[in-house]
Motif scaffolding. Sequence first.
Motif, mmCIF file in Angstrom:
data_model
loop_
_atom_site.group_PDB
_atom_site.id
_atom_site.type_symbol
_atom_site.label_atom_id
_atom_site.label_comp_id
_atom_site.label_asym_id
_atom_site.label_seq_id
_atom_site.Cartn_x
_atom_site.Cartn_y
_atom_site.Cartn_z
ATOM 1 N N ARG A 295 -36.944 -6.010 -60.881
ATOM 2 C CA ARG A 295 -35.831 -5.854 -61.808
ATOM 3 C C ARG A 295 -35.538 -7.168 -62.528
ATOM 4 O O ARG A 295 -35.287 -7.176 -63.737
ATOM 5 C CB ARG A 295 -34.587 -5.386 -61.046
ATOM 6 N N VAL A 296 -35.587 -8.285 -61.797
ATOM 7 C CA VAL A 296 -35.358 -9.596 -62.422
ATOM 8 C C VAL A 296 -36.402 -9.847 -63.500
ATOM 9 O O VAL A 296 -36.081 -10.291 -64.615
ATOM 10 C CB VAL A 296 -35.393 -10.727 -61.369
ATOM 11 N N MET A 297 -37.666 -9.570 -63.191
ATOM 12 C CA MET A 297 -38.728 -9.814 -64.159
ATOM 13 C C MET A 297 -38.607 -8.889 -65.364
ATOM 14 O O MET A 297 -38.915 -9.275 -66.486
ATOM 15 C CB MET A 297 -40.089 -9.654 -63.480
ATOM 16 N N GLN A 298 -38.160 -7.665 -65.127
ATOM 17 C CA GLN A 298 -37.961 -6.740 -66.242
ATOM 18 C C GLN A 298 -36.807 -7.191 -67.128
ATOM 19 O O GLN A 298 -36.857 -7.071 -68.354
ATOM 20 C CB GLN A 298 -37.691 -5.334 -65.716
ATOM 21 N N ASN A 299 -35.762 -7.750 -66.511
ATOM 22 C CA ASN A 299 -34.609 -8.225 -67.274
ATOM 23 C C ASN A 299 -34.936 -9.456 -68.110
ATOM 24 O O ASN A 299 -34.425 -9.620 -69.224
ATOM 25 C CB ASN A 299 -33.444 -8.544 -66.331
ATOM 26 N N THR A 300 -35.776 -10.328 -67.559
ATOM 27 C CA THR A 300 -36.115 -11.554 -68.282
ATOM 28 C C THR A 300 -37.255 -11.346 -69.272
ATOM 29 O O THR A 300 -37.388 -12.110 -70.238
ATOM 30 C CB THR A 300 -36.509 -12.671 -67.301
#
Length: 272
Positions: free
Chosen positions: A182-187
């Motif tokens: 999720r963090v990588m998708q958000n960034t």
Amino acid sequence: MRAPKRPIHTCSTWVRRQPPKVKAFLAVVTGMAALVVLRFIVHDHDNLFVAAEAVHSIGIMVLIYKLTKEKTCAGLSLKSQELTAMFLAVRLYCSFVMEYDIHTLLDLATLVTTLWVIYMIRFNLKSSYMEDKDNFAIYYVVVPCALLALFIHPSTSHHLLNRISWAFCVYLEAVSVLPQLRVMQNTKIVEPFTAHYVFALGVARFLSCAHWVLQVLDTRGHLLVALGYGLWPSMVLISEIVQTFILADFCYYFVKSVFGGQLVLRLPSGVV
């Protein structure tokens, strides 16, 4: 004169243009082909489990290097690390009371390093932690895993609490990487060390899954009977497969980025 396209680039472009059902089919075919290759080149399939732990260790070392040398935890999910520490702590307890072996020591070492990573993110490198991007609610996975463990767990002679705890750590491990994704998708942009760490997790999960699948094939299904009766044996295998497929999409974009010569991985929308 235009330079000829690389075969890998041409292939990846073709795959990207395919509908979701075709992509899923290609992923299954690729996974089955990889299993066939591993079955013939690795004679002792227990070595796949050892290899999975070795690759996981390499991923952790990459993560430690990032935190100590670059002095930043940007792009890392604290929640994923906390979920990892949670299932490792439960599995370590179960190992001590149910099946103490060399894997118990390996889990202890992994737990210690994971707790160190959590400490670094929470205190030493707190200023670089992307808390707003790490917005996955972990109770969305902890609660379902706990409820599932209550109803589907090993049917061994151990105490009921120990059997439920073992099932809980199996289920939680399968989804512990979701906050990191999720963090990588958000960034949308993943720096190299984080990408290498997550890719190592993906490879480790695939090797572990291959170990279980090939063991089932070698024993002609008798391994599932040895694990117990009811739904539990199937859930163990399903959990291994889920772990692999959760990271399969990211690994595809990682390999594509490496062969494309990109230093930074850029994820399109909808990967997670």
